[in-house]
Design a protein around this motif. Structure first.
Motif, PDB file in Angstrom:
ATOM      1  N   PHE A 154       0.828  -1.208   0.000  1.00  0.00           N
ATOM      2  CA  PHE A 154       0.000   0.000   0.000  1.00  0.00           C
ATOM      3  C   PHE A 154       0.863   1.259   0.000  1.00  0.00           C
ATOM      4  O   PHE A 154       0.674   2.151  -0.823  1.00  0.00           O
ATOM      5  N   TYR A 155       1.791   1.344   0.918  1.00  0.00           N
ATOM      6  CA  TYR A 155       2.570   2.572   1.058  1.00  0.00           C
ATOM      7  C   TYR A 155       3.558   2.796  -0.075  1.00  0.00           C
ATOM      8  O   TYR A 155       3.874   3.940  -0.402  1.00  0.00           O
ATOM      9  N   THR A 156       4.035   1.718  -0.702  1.00  0.00           N
ATOM     10  CA  THR A 156       4.968   1.898  -1.816  1.00  0.00           C
ATOM     11  C   THR A 156       4.245   2.016  -3.154  1.00  0.00           C
ATOM     12  O   THR A 156       4.464   2.971  -3.892  1.00  0.00           O
ATOM     13  N   ALA A 173      12.820   1.548   2.451  1.00  0.00           N
ATOM     14  CA  ALA A 173      14.185   1.798   2.910  1.00  0.00           C
ATOM     15  C   ALA A 173      14.816   0.531   3.479  1.00  0.00           C
ATOM     16  O   ALA A 173      15.971   0.224   3.185  1.00  0.00           O
ATOM     17  N   HIS A 174      14.040  -0.207   4.289  1.00  0.00           N
ATOM     18  CA  HIS A 174      14.583  -1.405   4.927  1.00  0.00           C
ATOM     19  C   HIS A 174      13.439  -2.285   5.403  1.00  0.00           C
ATOM     20  O   HIS A 174      12.499  -1.801   6.025  1.00  0.00           O
ATOM     21  N   HIS A 175      13.547  -3.573   5.113  1.00  0.00           N
ATOM     22  CA  HIS A 175      12.590  -4.559   5.602  1.00  0.00           C
ATOM     23  C   HIS A 175      13.383  -5.509   6.494  1.00  0.00           C
ATOM     24  O   HIS A 175      14.223  -6.255   6.005  1.00  0.00           O
ATOM     25  N   ASP A 176      13.130  -5.448   7.782  1.00  0.00           N
ATOM     26  CA  ASP A 176      13.867  -6.276   8.732  1.00  0.00           C
ATOM     27  C   ASP A 176      13.304  -7.688   8.698  1.00  0.00           C
ATOM     28  O   ASP A 176      12.170  -7.921   9.105  1.00  0.00           O
ATOM     29  N   LEU A 195      10.095   3.052   5.555  1.00  0.00           N
ATOM     30  CA  LEU A 195       9.883   3.654   4.241  1.00  0.00           C
ATOM     31  C   LEU A 195      10.363   5.101   4.263  1.00  0.00           C
ATOM     32  O   LEU A 195      10.137   5.822   5.250  1.00  0.00           O
ATOM     33  N   TRP A 196      11.006   5.514   3.179  1.00  0.00           N
ATOM     34  CA  TRP A 196      11.405   6.916   3.056  1.00  0.00           C
ATOM     35  C   TRP A 196      10.210   7.748   2.625  1.00  0.00           C
ATOM     36  O   TRP A 196       9.455   7.348   1.740  1.00  0.00           O
ATOM     37  N   ILE A 197      10.076   8.904   3.227  1.00  0.00           N
ATOM     38  CA  ILE A 197       9.057   9.881   2.842  1.00  0.00           C
ATOM     39  C   ILE A 197       9.800  11.079   2.272  1.00  0.00           C
ATOM     40  O   ILE A 197      10.650  11.659   2.942  1.00  0.00           O
ATOM     41  N   GLY A 198       9.483  11.455   1.053  1.00  0.00           N
ATOM     42  CA  GLY A 198      10.160  12.589   0.430  1.00  0.00           C
ATOM     43  C   GLY A 198      11.513  12.200  -0.137  1.00  0.00           C
ATOM     44  O   GLY A 198      11.889  11.035  -0.199  1.00  0.00           O
ATOM     45  N   LYS A 199      12.237  13.222  -0.532  1.00  0.00           N
ATOM     46  CA  LYS A 199      13.538  13.026  -1.162  1.00  0.00           C
ATOM     47  C   LYS A 199      14.647  13.156  -0.125  1.00  0.00           C
ATOM     48  O   LYS A 199      14.471  13.761   0.927  1.00  0.00           O
ATOM     49  N   LYS A 214      16.021  11.280   1.982  1.00  0.00           N
ATOM     50  CA  LYS A 214      15.852  10.714   3.319  1.00  0.00           C
ATOM     51  C   LYS A 214      15.376  11.766   4.331  1.00  0.00           C
ATOM     52  O   LYS A 214      15.824  11.800   5.466  1.00  0.00           O
ATOM     53  N   GLU A 215      14.443  12.626   3.889  1.00  0.00           N
ATOM     54  CA  GLU A 215      13.938  13.710   4.738  1.00  0.00           C
ATOM     55  C   GLU A 215      13.209  13.191   5.967  1.00  0.00           C
ATOM     56  O   GLU A 215      13.309  13.758   7.043  1.00  0.00           O
ATOM     57  N   SER A 216      12.431  12.134   5.787  1.00  0.00           N
ATOM     58  CA  SER A 216      11.711  11.562   6.918  1.00  0.00           C
ATOM     59  C   SER A 216      11.377  10.108   6.627  1.00  0.00           C
ATOM     60  O   SER A 216      11.521   9.631   5.508  1.00  0.00           O
ATOM     61  N   MET A 217      10.911   9.416   7.680  1.00  0.00           N
ATOM     62  CA  MET A 217      10.727   7.982   7.566  1.00  0.00           C
ATOM     63  C   MET A 217       9.440   7.551   8.263  1.00  0.00           C
ATOM     64  O   MET A 217       9.033   8.142   9.257  1.00  0.00           O
TER      65      MET A 217
END
Length: 150
Positions: free
Chosen positions: A21-23, A31-34, A42-46, A48-51
């Motif tokens: 959904f989010y991607t 960004a990373h799936h543990d 998930l990265w939000i914006g360009k 790596k502004e927020s996660m």
């Protein structure tokens, strides 16, 4: 010292579905799936502004609210159709059946809401220019334009 909010986390009932959904629907970047625990970032914006952190919770899911910053013009001209085309139901803060962005006059800010598949309440928001007018409450953008000029 504080410059902004960098990350927030929400609980989801199915991590793989939430990642999709989010991607794929909202366009965030994984960004990373543990693999050792049910969590993804998930990265939000360009740049790596927020996660956003997604935590799988099979029982006692607690939904949350958070807002994505967006451009005013995108919210006004694109957000409702974007959400509907993704089979999401846009709604305003008043939940009065009108699916148009509204203005929180105290800020002022323009916003439209929608839910993710788990019921987390998401929002597109844009801070508007000018001073807030708290006495106006939550109003349509058209009303805001009319009243802010007075």
């Amino acid at each position: 010292m504080i410059k902004g909010l960098y990350e927030t986390h929400v609980q989801v009932s199915n991590l793989e579905n939430a990642i999709q959904f989010y991607t794929e629907v909202l366009g965030l970047e994984l960004a990373h799936h543990d693999e050792t625990r049910p969590i993804a970032f998930l990265w939000i914006g360009k740049n790596k502004e927020s996660m956003l952190g997604l935590w799988e919770q099979k029982e006692n899911l607690q939904t949350r609210h958070f807002a994505f910053s967006a451009d005013k013009e995108d919210i006004l001209n694109y957000s409702v159709d974007f959400l509907k085309n993704k089979n999401l139901k846009p709604y305003n803060f008043l939940k009065d059946g009108i699916d148009e962005p509204m203005v929180f006059a105290w800020m002022p800010a323009l916003a439209i809401y929608f839910n993710d598949p788990d019921g987390n309440q998401l929002e597109f928001i844009s801070i508007l220019e000018g001073d807030g007018k708290p006495e106006l409450g939550v109003i349509s953008y058209k009303e805001w334009l009319e009243k802010k000029l007075r």
